[in-house]
Scaffold this motif. Structure first.
Motif, PDB file in Angstrom:
ATOM      1  N   THR A 146       0.869  -1.183   0.000  1.00  0.00           N
ATOM      2  CA  THR A 146       0.000   0.000   0.000  1.00  0.00           C
ATOM      3  C   THR A 146       0.904   1.231   0.000  1.00  0.00           C
ATOM      4  O   THR A 146       0.565   2.236  -0.602  1.00  0.00           O
ATOM      5  N   ASN A 161      10.318   1.686 -14.767  1.00  0.00           N
ATOM      6  CA  ASN A 161       9.150   2.369 -14.199  1.00  0.00           C
ATOM      7  C   ASN A 161       8.897   1.942 -12.757  1.00  0.00           C
ATOM      8  O   ASN A 161       9.005   0.777 -12.404  1.00  0.00           O
ATOM      9  N   THR A 164       2.970   2.848  -8.123  1.00  0.00           N
ATOM     10  CA  THR A 164       2.276   2.368  -6.931  1.00  0.00           C
ATOM     11  C   THR A 164       0.967   1.715  -7.342  1.00  0.00           C
ATOM     12  O   THR A 164       0.054   2.396  -7.809  1.00  0.00           O
ATOM     13  N   TYR A 165       0.917   0.399  -7.258  1.00  0.00           N
ATOM     14  CA  TYR A 165      -0.305  -0.357  -7.521  1.00  0.00           C
ATOM     15  C   TYR A 165      -0.465  -1.288  -6.326  1.00  0.00           C
ATOM     16  O   TYR A 165       0.428  -2.106  -6.072  1.00  0.00           O
ATOM     17  N   ARG A 166      -1.550  -1.158  -5.607  1.00  0.00           N
ATOM     18  CA  ARG A 166      -1.704  -1.961  -4.397  1.00  0.00           C
ATOM     19  C   ARG A 166      -1.624  -3.455  -4.734  1.00  0.00           C
ATOM     20  O   ARG A 166      -2.043  -3.886  -5.810  1.00  0.00           O
ATOM     21  N   GLN A 178      -3.039  -4.700  -8.609  1.00  0.00           N
ATOM     22  CA  GLN A 178      -4.064  -3.952  -9.351  1.00  0.00           C
ATOM     23  C   GLN A 178      -3.434  -2.898 -10.258  1.00  0.00           C
ATOM     24  O   GLN A 178      -3.328  -1.727  -9.901  1.00  0.00           O
ATOM     25  N   ILE A 180      -4.108  -0.761 -13.113  1.00  0.00           N
ATOM     26  CA  ILE A 180      -5.256  -0.281 -13.893  1.00  0.00           C
ATOM     27  C   ILE A 180      -4.806  -0.028 -15.336  1.00  0.00           C
ATOM     28  O   ILE A 180      -3.668   0.392 -15.586  1.00  0.00           O
ATOM     29  N   LYS A 183      -1.895   2.300 -17.147  1.00  0.00           N
ATOM     30  CA  LYS A 183      -0.755   2.609 -16.282  1.00  0.00           C
ATOM     31  C   LYS A 183       0.509   2.048 -16.941  1.00  0.00           C
ATOM     32  O   LYS A 183       0.445   1.168 -17.798  1.00  0.00           O
ATOM     33  N   HIS A 184       1.666   2.547 -16.484  1.00  0.00           N
ATOM     34  CA  HIS A 184       2.901   2.208 -17.201  1.00  0.00           C
ATOM     35  C   HIS A 184       3.254   0.729 -17.123  1.00  0.00           C
ATOM     36  O   HIS A 184       3.758   0.155 -18.092  1.00  0.00           O
ATOM     37  N   SER A 215       6.589   7.436  -7.256  1.00  0.00           N
ATOM     38  CA  SER A 215       5.986   6.272  -7.934  1.00  0.00           C
ATOM     39  C   SER A 215       4.470   6.396  -8.021  1.00  0.00           C
ATOM     40  O   SER A 215       3.838   5.670  -8.777  1.00  0.00           O
ATOM     41  N   SER A 216       3.880   7.299  -7.255  1.00  0.00           N
ATOM     42  CA  SER A 216       2.421   7.466  -7.346  1.00  0.00           C
ATOM     43  C   SER A 216       2.050   8.780  -8.032  1.00  0.00           C
ATOM     44  O   SER A 216       0.933   9.251  -7.917  1.00  0.00           O
ATOM     45  N   THR A 217       3.005   9.344  -8.771  1.00  0.00           N
ATOM     46  CA  THR A 217       2.762  10.595  -9.510  1.00  0.00           C
ATOM     47  C   THR A 217       2.608  10.299 -10.995  1.00  0.00           C
ATOM     48  O   THR A 217       3.239   9.381 -11.510  1.00  0.00           O
ATOM     49  N   GLU A 225      11.044   7.072 -12.717  1.00  0.00           N
ATOM     50  CA  GLU A 225      10.672   7.782 -11.487  1.00  0.00           C
ATOM     51  C   GLU A 225      11.887   7.971 -10.564  1.00  0.00           C
ATOM     52  O   GLU A 225      11.882   8.861  -9.721  1.00  0.00           O
ATOM     53  N   ILE A 317      -3.018   8.538   1.122  1.00  0.00           N
ATOM     54  CA  ILE A 317      -3.227   8.600  -0.335  1.00  0.00           C
ATOM     55  C   ILE A 317      -3.846   9.933  -0.755  1.00  0.00           C
ATOM     56  O   ILE A 317      -3.504  10.496  -1.789  1.00  0.00           O
TER      57      ILE A 317
HETATM   58  C1  LIG Z   1      -1.451   4.743  -1.921  1.00  0.00           C
HETATM   59  C2  LIG Z   1      -1.746   4.674  -3.397  1.00  0.00           C
HETATM   60  C3  LIG Z   1      -2.343   3.556  -3.939  1.00  0.00           C
HETATM   61  C4  LIG Z   1      -2.594   3.456  -5.296  1.00  0.00           C
HETATM   62  N1  LIG Z   1      -3.138   2.312  -5.783  1.00  0.00           N
HETATM   63  C5  LIG Z   1      -3.253   2.145  -7.123  1.00  0.00           C
HETATM   64  C6  LIG Z   1      -3.688   0.893  -7.650  1.00  0.00           C
HETATM   65  O1  LIG Z   1      -4.014  -0.048  -6.923  1.00  0.00           O
HETATM   66  N2  LIG Z   1      -3.749   0.759  -8.995  1.00  0.00           N
HETATM   67  C7  LIG Z   1      -3.395   1.780  -9.847  1.00  0.00           C
HETATM   68  O2  LIG Z   1      -3.423   1.575 -11.060  1.00  0.00           O
HETATM   69  N3  LIG Z   1      -3.020   2.990  -9.369  1.00  0.00           N
HETATM   70  C8  LIG Z   1      -2.922   3.186  -8.026  1.00  0.00           C
HETATM   71  N4  LIG Z   1      -2.495   4.392  -7.533  1.00  0.00           N
HETATM   72  C9  LIG Z   1      -2.217   5.504  -8.474  1.00  0.00           C
HETATM   73  C10 LIG Z   1      -0.905   5.285  -9.199  1.00  0.00           C
HETATM   74  O3  LIG Z   1       0.140   5.094  -8.273  1.00  0.00           O
HETATM   75  C11 LIG Z   1      -0.546   6.460 -10.109  1.00  0.00           C
HETATM   76  O4  LIG Z   1      -1.503   6.522 -11.142  1.00  0.00           O
HETATM   77  C12 LIG Z   1       0.845   6.365 -10.734  1.00  0.00           C
HETATM   78  O5  LIG Z   1       0.992   7.389 -11.684  1.00  0.00           O
HETATM   79  C13 LIG Z   1       1.099   5.021 -11.382  1.00  0.00           C
HETATM   80  O6  LIG Z   1       2.414   4.949 -11.900  1.00  0.00           O
HETATM   81  P1  LIG Z   1       2.662   4.973 -13.478  1.00  0.00           P
HETATM   82  O7  LIG Z   1       2.213   6.347 -13.927  1.00  0.00           O
HETATM   83  O8  LIG Z   1       4.139   4.791 -13.614  1.00  0.00           O
HETATM   84  O9  LIG Z   1       1.862   3.885 -14.077  1.00  0.00           O
HETATM   85  C14 LIG Z   1      -2.263   4.529  -6.154  1.00  0.00           C
HETATM   86  C15 LIG Z   1      -1.687   5.673  -5.609  1.00  0.00           C
HETATM   87  C16 LIG Z   1      -1.422   5.762  -4.250  1.00  0.00           C
HETATM   88  C17 LIG Z   1      -0.792   7.012  -3.694  1.00  0.00           C
END
Ligand SMILES: Cc1cc2nc3c(=O)[nH]c(=O)nc-3n(C[C@H](O)[C@H](O)[C@H](O)COP(=O)(O)O)c2cc1C
Ligand SMILES: [Mn+2]
Length: 500
Positions: A146, A161, A164-166, A178, A180, A183-184, A215-217, A225, A317
């Motif tokens: 998380t 890359n 952040t994917y839970r 997960q 989505i 995503k990258h 990583s969540s940006t 990242e 988050i």
């Molecule tokens: C705590 C937290 C949990 C997240 N969980 C998910 C998730 O389960 N699946 C997902 O696709 N994005 C999730 N995100 C959003 C992604 O981290 C965000 O879109 C990020 O840009 C993904 O990296 P990427 O752009 O390299 O694909 C989460 C963000 C945070 C801060």
């Protein structure tokens, strides 16, 4: 006031914990706490009280401590970013924007990564040995990632890359992730599928907090990242190249679970109490997830687990999304050359994504409307944002008291509100029917006095000289501390008329 030079230099989770403790922002919990529900519930109640970060030192059945609530106040985010502890969220986002549009800083490779102090293989790969919390009663199980990220690599260009994917624990050596669509890591997975190869991947938990923040940006594709985190720190992140997967991994992480994702293998994962305060719509067989089959676990001596509670606002988050989406929206508006932007804010209360506020110094008729429309057309604002409020330059985008005042006094619903149809939405928006979450409408609330009005309402101000005297005599009146008027004199007195 804490200035930048007083802050501890942070390069891993431990130094961040030290910095939190030094600033009085950490509480160690010695009582035995169950990682199933109890730990999450204690943290959530503490977060509702705006309490400190929590380090659970006695987690039932484990000898590994768990950190939660690391970012639930702006001060703790400022500590993580080594910025002035008194900066507001909007000001922190501005610093983030300034740092990440400068030169990016690539990572540096080290010989003896601390995370290799322990290498678990074969039967020793057992996710049940790690206290991955089980957060809410209707969650599908325990979640290892998380507060962490998945590392993957573009097999054609070598771009690394961090996303952040839970990730849920689905077995001793299996994590459901997960990712989505769009995503990258999803891009990478499709590339490996075309090649007919397994995708090397590593789930990382417990790092320097800037790595988790980066990583969540929403960073552009083909941008590592690591380089963003380096730019935020103004020094390189320490990494190493894995001899198992060939991935570039953070040297100072607490835990890394390395292995491979078969692009053709999906498993049921979730449900999970999401950041919207609701469970996601589709679940189980309707929403299966890719799985990481773990070949080895790396961890530091005496490792520390890091988790976020998720659920209803405000927790980590929402703060993270507020911080980094405000920064990227602000940057989007600058690159779109929208003039006069004073401040920007995407509040954590609105889940850090669904509403935004922008303060503008108007320079022409229709300027505030230009701003509202630019927000929802921008890269950040076009995705899932439902409402924009535009205020005049005298109101900060994160000053709720004054935003209410503007909506009360500078706003006429018929003139100032516009509904726009058919914007891009997110599958997690519970305000839309479960089967129709692709598209949302949006509203722009223009709470600015129209620029073109010749006869503007006459605003009340104080007398400059008398106010200065009040400020000088503040303690003479019997009030304690420094005068609250200092620094506010310009905003409390009538601005000089603009010379034509
Ligand atoms: C705590 C937290 C949990 C997240 N969980 C998910 C998730 O389960 N699946 C997902 O696709 N994005 C999730 N995100 C959003 C992604 O981290 C965000 O879109 C990020 O840009 C993904 O990296 P990427 O752009 O390299 O694909 C989460 C963000 C945070 C801060
Ligand atoms: Mn990315």
């Amino acid at each position: 006031m804490t200035s930048k030079k007083d802050t501890i230099m942070i390069d891993d989770l431990r130094s961040y914990i030290d910095a939190l403790e030094q600033a009085g922002e950490l509480k160690r919990i010695k009582a035995e706490v169950d990682s199933k529900f109890e730990l999450c519930h204690v943290s959530k109640v503490n977060e509702e009280q705006k309490g400190p970060a929590l380090l659970y030192e006695n987690v039932k059945g484990f000898d590994i401590p768990v950190l939660t609530s690391a970012f639930t106040t702006p001060k703790r985010l400022a500590i993580a970013l080594e910025q002035d502890h008194n900066l507001s969220m909007s000001d922190l986002s501005k610093e983030w924007m300034k740092l990440t549009v400068q030169e990016l800083v690539p990572p540096v490779f080290v010989d003896k990564p601390k995370v290799m102090e322990n290498v678990l293989e074969g039967d020793d790969v057992d996710m049940d040995k790690i206290p991955s919390p089980w957060f809410y009663p209707e969650d599908g199980g325990r979640f290892f990632v998380t507060a962490g990220f998945l590392v993957t690599k573009d097999p054609d260009t070598g771009w690394v890359n961090l996303g952040t994917y839970r990730s849920q624990v689905l077995g001793n050596d299996i994590l459901g992730t997960q990712i989505i669509k769009g995503k990258h890591a999803d891009f990478h997975l499709k590339q490996y599928a075309e090649r007919g190869e397994l995708m090397p991947a590593a789930a990382v938990v417990g790092t320097d907090p800037v790595l988790f923040l980066a990583s969540s940006t929403l960073v552009s594709a083909q941008t590592d990242e690591y380089n963003i985190a380096g730019a935020l720190r103004q020094r390189p992140v320490e990494v190493f190249k894995s001899d198992l997967t060939g991935l570039t991994l953070p040297a100072n992480a607490e835990f890394i679970c390395e292995g491979f994702i078969d692009p053709n293998e999906l498993m049921e994962e979730g449900p999970f109490g999401e950041y919207t305060g609701y469970y996601s719509g589709n679940k189980g067989k309707d929403f299966p997830k890719p799985v990481l089959r773990i070949k080895r676990i790396l961890h530091r001596n005496k490792p520390i687990m890091w988790s976020t509670t998720v659920g209803k606002p405000i927790n980590d988050i929402h703060m993270i999304q507020s911080l980094n989406r405000t920064a990227t929206l602000w940057h989007d508006l600058e690159t779109m050359k929208v003039p006069g932007i004073e401040s920007v804010y995407i509040p954590p209360e609105a889940c850090g994504r669904f509403w935004g506020v922008v303060s503008v110094r108007q320079k022409y008729p229709g300027h505030s409307n230009h701003v509202g429309n630019a927000v929802i057309a921008s890269t950040t604002g076009h995705y899932g944002m439902k409402g924009v409020i535009v205020v005049d330059h005298d109101i900060r985008a994160d000053d709720w008291d004054r935003i209410w005042w503007a909506l009360a006094t500078r706003f006429d619903p018929k003139r100032s509100a516009q509904i726009i149809d058919r914007g891009r939405s997110t599958p997690l928006d519970p305000g839309l029917p479960i089967d129709a979450r692709d598209i949302t409408s949006r509203i722009i609330l223009d709470a600015c006095t129209p620029y073109e009005w010749a006869n503007k309402p006459n605003e009340i101000f104080m007398d400059r000289e008398v106010l200065q005297k009040v400020s000088n005599r503040w303690n003479e009146y019997g009030f304690e501390g420094t005068s609250p008027v200092e620094g506010l004199i310009n905003s409390l007195t009538r601005p000089e008329p603009v010379k034509k």
